[in-house]
Design an enzyme around this catalytic site. Structure first.
Site, short mmCIF file in Angstrom:
data_model
loop_
_atom_site.label_atom_id
_atom_site.label_comp_id
_atom_site.label_asym_id
_atom_site.label_seq_id
_atom_site.Cartn_x
_atom_site.Cartn_y
_atom_site.Cartn_z
CB ALA A 248 -1.01 0.02 1.14
CB ALA A 249 4.43 2.05 -0.43
N GLY A 250 2.15 2.60 -2.58
CA GLY A 250 1.65 3.35 -3.73
C GLY A 250 0.33 4.02 -3.44
CG ASP A 251 -2.94 1.74 -2.36
OD1 ASP A 251 -3.03 1.89 -3.60
OD2 ASP A 251 -3.04 0.64 -1.79
O1 RIB Z 1 -2.15 -1.73 -2.81
C1 RIB Z 1 -2.26 -2.65 -1.78
C2 RIB Z 1 -3.57 -3.36 -1.84
O2 RIB Z 1 -3.62 -4.19 -2.96
C3 RIB Z 1 -3.87 -4.28 -0.67
O3 RIB Z 1 -4.51 -3.62 0.39
C4 RIB Z 1 -4.69 -5.39 -1.28
O4 RIB Z 1 -6.00 -5.44 -0.78
C5 RIB Z 1 -4.65 -5.14 -2.79
O5 RIB Z 1 -5.80 -4.55 -3.25
#
Ligand code: RIB
Length: 305
Positions: A248-251
């Site tokens: 989730a670093a990209g998120d």
């Molecule tokens: O970007 C990370 C996410 O990718 C995780 O939380 C997982 O659920 C997938 O969707």
């Protein structure tokens, strides 16, 4: 001005292992956590914790995993009233392994995320009444995301499109998105080569912009971030942190960019906010659970490299 996120919400079942298993191999893990995830919901939590009024639009199943997700997300600073419960679908799951180098492998079972239809676009349109940024990803149907993007553009909102996980995109996607933020692997799927350095990231950005994209943001992982628009271009080096889990670093990166843009900050500052938020997310375990607060991000921006 706030942020609206349309996208996926998953229950992440995350194991920590010394190394990722080889095919056919059984490994003992060291620990296990269950946290809300999904690229869409992670980005919403990032935007909320970083200070934007944030609404999330998505869908879960009417099942035990859905109830668990609902109880876990209640504490986040995100308006989740736009999550529909779909009795015909199962709640999405992600099965994740993270190794001692902080690298990860993820398998997603899409369930309700891929059942999005125009009802999500209608909820998104209502939420966009007082928001200036729409965030989209690719864990829900592209046709619905593009319909939401059309609505957002008509309202004058900025569309921040994270092409993850990537597939080749129609030209309309590039024309509707104001910004796209692919990493190296996603860039390869979009343009046909994997940028190994800033020069190659610049070449990829030119190709994406020739397709109609306003601003291309190429994430180069531990090498930093390159960005290019008609009037601006630059490179943000990575922030030095002790990474333990890159999920989730990209998120988090997208969340930082979205919040800065919603505050009408310049592009260069928005990319720095994204880079700082992304770096901080690698220092904590889990997906949405690892999103930094605004105070943490501002401290890294002040004191980091
Ligand atoms: O970007 C990370 C996410 O990718 C995780 O939380 C997982 O659920 C997938 O969707």
């Amino acid at each position: 001005m706030g942020v609206v996120v349309l996208g996926s919400i998953n229950l992440d079942l995350t194991t920590y292992v010394p190394r990722l298993p080889a095919p056919g191999e059984t490994l003992f893990g060291t620990s296990f956590i269950t946290v809300p995830g999904g690229k869409g919901f992670n980005q919403a939590v990032a935007a909320g914790r970083l200070g934007a009024t944030t609404r999330f639009i998505g869908r879960i199943g009417d099942d035990g995993f859905g109830k668990e997700v609902q109880s876990l997300i209640a504490r986040e600073p995100v308006d989740v009233s736009g999550i529909a419960v779909d009795p015909a679908s199962s709640t999405a799951l992600a099965v994740i392994s993270v190794d001692e180098r902080a690298e990860n492998a993820i398998i997603v079972i899409s369930g309700a995320n891929m059942a999005h239809d125009m009802a999500e676009v209608a909820r998104c349109e209502a939420a966009l009444a007082d928001a200036s940024v729409l965030m989209l990803q690719m864990e829900s149907p592209l046709t619905i995301s593009l319909a939401a993007a059309r609505v957002a553009r008509a309202k004058g909102a900025t569309v921040l499109f994270d092409p993850a996980p990537a597939t080749p995109l129609p030209d309309e996607a590039y024309q509707l998105a104001n910004l796209m933020t692919p990493n190296e692997i996603e860039t390869e799927i979009l343009v046909g080569f994997r940028p190994a350095n800033v020069v190659e990231a610049e070449q990829a950005a030119v190709i994406l912009r020739q397709r109609g994209l306003e601003t291309a943001v190429i994430k180069l992982g531990s090498q930093g971030v390159y960005y290019q628009s008609a009037n601006d271009e630059g490179f943000v080096p990575p922030f030095a942190v002790n990474a333990i889990d890159t999920v989730a670093a990209g998120d988090a990166f997208n969340g930082g960019v979205a919040v800065a843009l919603s505050e009408k900050r310049p592009l260069a500052e928005a990319i720095r906010w994204g880079a700082a938020a992304g770096a901080l997310a690698t220092t904590k375990p889990g997906a949405s659970s690892s999103m930094p607060t605004r105070a943490e991000m501002l401290a890294l921006l002040d004191n980091g490299s």
